[in-house]
Design an enzyme around this catalytic site. Structure first.
Site, PDB file in Angstrom:
ATOM      1  N   ARG A  18       0.826  -1.195   0.000  1.00 53.28           N
ATOM      2  CA  ARG A  18       0.000   0.000   0.000  1.00 53.28           C
ATOM      3  C   ARG A  18       0.870   1.259   0.000  1.00 53.28           C
ATOM      4  O   ARG A  18       1.655   1.456   0.920  1.00 53.28           O
ATOM      5  CB  ARG A  18      -0.844  -0.038   1.275  1.00 53.28           C
ATOM      6  CG  ARG A  18      -1.603   1.197   1.571  1.00 53.28           C
ATOM      7  CD  ARG A  18      -2.100   1.199   3.000  1.00 53.28           C
ATOM      8  NE  ARG A  18      -2.922   2.371   3.202  1.00 53.28           N
ATOM      9  CZ  ARG A  18      -3.230   2.889   4.367  1.00 53.28           C
ATOM     10  NH1 ARG A  18      -2.802   2.318   5.458  1.00 53.28           N
ATOM     11  NH2 ARG A  18      -3.975   3.966   4.448  1.00 53.28           N
ATOM     12  N   ASN A  74      -2.301   1.874  16.301  1.00 50.47           N
ATOM     13  CA  ASN A  74      -2.333   2.582  15.015  1.00 50.47           C
ATOM     14  C   ASN A  74      -3.731   2.365  14.467  1.00 50.47           C
ATOM     15  O   ASN A  74      -4.037   1.308  13.906  1.00 50.47           O
ATOM     16  CB  ASN A  74      -1.275   2.039  14.044  1.00 50.47           C
ATOM     17  CG  ASN A  74      -1.255   2.866  12.752  1.00 50.47           C
ATOM     18  OD1 ASN A  74      -2.153   3.665  12.500  1.00 50.47           O
ATOM     19  ND2 ASN A  74      -0.223   2.669  11.944  1.00 50.47           N
TER      20      ASN A  74
HETATM   21  C1  DQA Z   1      -1.663   6.021   9.344  1.00 50.87           C
HETATM   22  C2  DQA Z   1      -2.040   7.458   8.993  1.00 50.87           C
HETATM   23  C3  DQA Z   1      -3.533   7.569   8.722  1.00 50.87           C
HETATM   24  O1  DQA Z   1      -3.865   8.912   8.365  1.00 50.87           O
HETATM   25  C4  DQA Z   1      -3.919   6.660   7.564  1.00 50.87           C
HETATM   26  O2  DQA Z   1      -5.327   6.725   7.353  1.00 50.87           O
HETATM   27  C5  DQA Z   1      -3.469   5.283   7.758  1.00 50.87           C
HETATM   28  C6  DQA Z   1      -2.121   5.031   8.266  1.00 50.87           C
HETATM   29  C7  DQA Z   1      -0.135   5.844   9.501  1.00 50.87           C
HETATM   30  O3  DQA Z   1       0.270   4.845  10.077  1.00 50.87           O
HETATM   31  O4  DQA Z   1       0.638   6.686   9.034  1.00 50.87           O
HETATM   32  O5  DQA Z   1      -4.170   4.313   7.433  1.00 50.87           O
HETATM   33  O6  DQA Z   1      -2.267   5.685  10.576  1.00 50.87           O
END
Ligand code: DQA
Length: 153
Positions: A18, A74
């Site tokens: 991703r 996260n």
């Molecule tokens: C994230 C940052 C978020 O804004 C994003 O939607 C993610 C990944 C990061 O780990 O940088 O899915 O949490």
């Protein structure tokens, strides 16, 4: 033994594939392996959970009560939208560190708002996969401080 929960939210199962220009090439399985290694070094226990579903993440936070001493979260995009996740953390009363691979403050405006931050001990972002071991170490320091304060009281 101190027990930590590493909780990853939506789309983080796709790490490695991703948007590697934003999130790097390391997969979630590799990150979780590193976390297990770091836990061993720290003399801690660790469980790793990932879900793309808000309710499953909330259930995991509720289930952490009495099982884990600290959570590294996260929450992916739910960070910026989920009052329910924020409330789950408040209800569980387990110290939580908010984590992001990317520096959410240097990205789009909508990523700067974090509901999770309101109930976090602190936030680590912008260090890629290295953020996970950093967060684990920071949590161990935080938990040691809490336990010292309890002994002093
Ligand atoms: C994230 C940052 C978020 O804004 C994003 O939607 C993610 C990944 C990061 O780990 O940088 O899915 O949490």
């Amino acid at each position: 033994m101190t027990s930590l929960l590493i909780l990853n939210g939506p789309n983080l199962n796709l790490l490695g594939q991703r948007q590697p220009e934003v999130y790097g090439h390391t997969t979630l399985a590799e990150i979780e392996d590193t976390c297990r290694q770091v836990a061993e070094d720290l003399g801690a226990r660790v469980d790793c959970v990932q879900s793309n579903h808000e309710g499953v993440l909330i259930d995991a936070i509720h289930a952490a009560r009495g099982l884990h001493d600290g959570i590294i979260l996260n929450a992916g995009a739910y960070t910026h939208t989920s009052i329910a996740l924020m409330d789950a953390i408040s209800s569980a009363e387990i110290p939580m560190i908010e984590l992001h691979l990317s520096n959410i403050h240097a990205r789009e405006e909508f990523r700067r708002k974090s509901y999770i931050a309101r109930v976090a001990v602190g936030q680590i972002c912008g260090f890629g996969p290295e953020g996970y071991p950093l967060a684990m170490r920071a949590m161990m320091v935080h938990l040691a401080k809490i336990s010292e304060n309890q002994h002093d009281a």
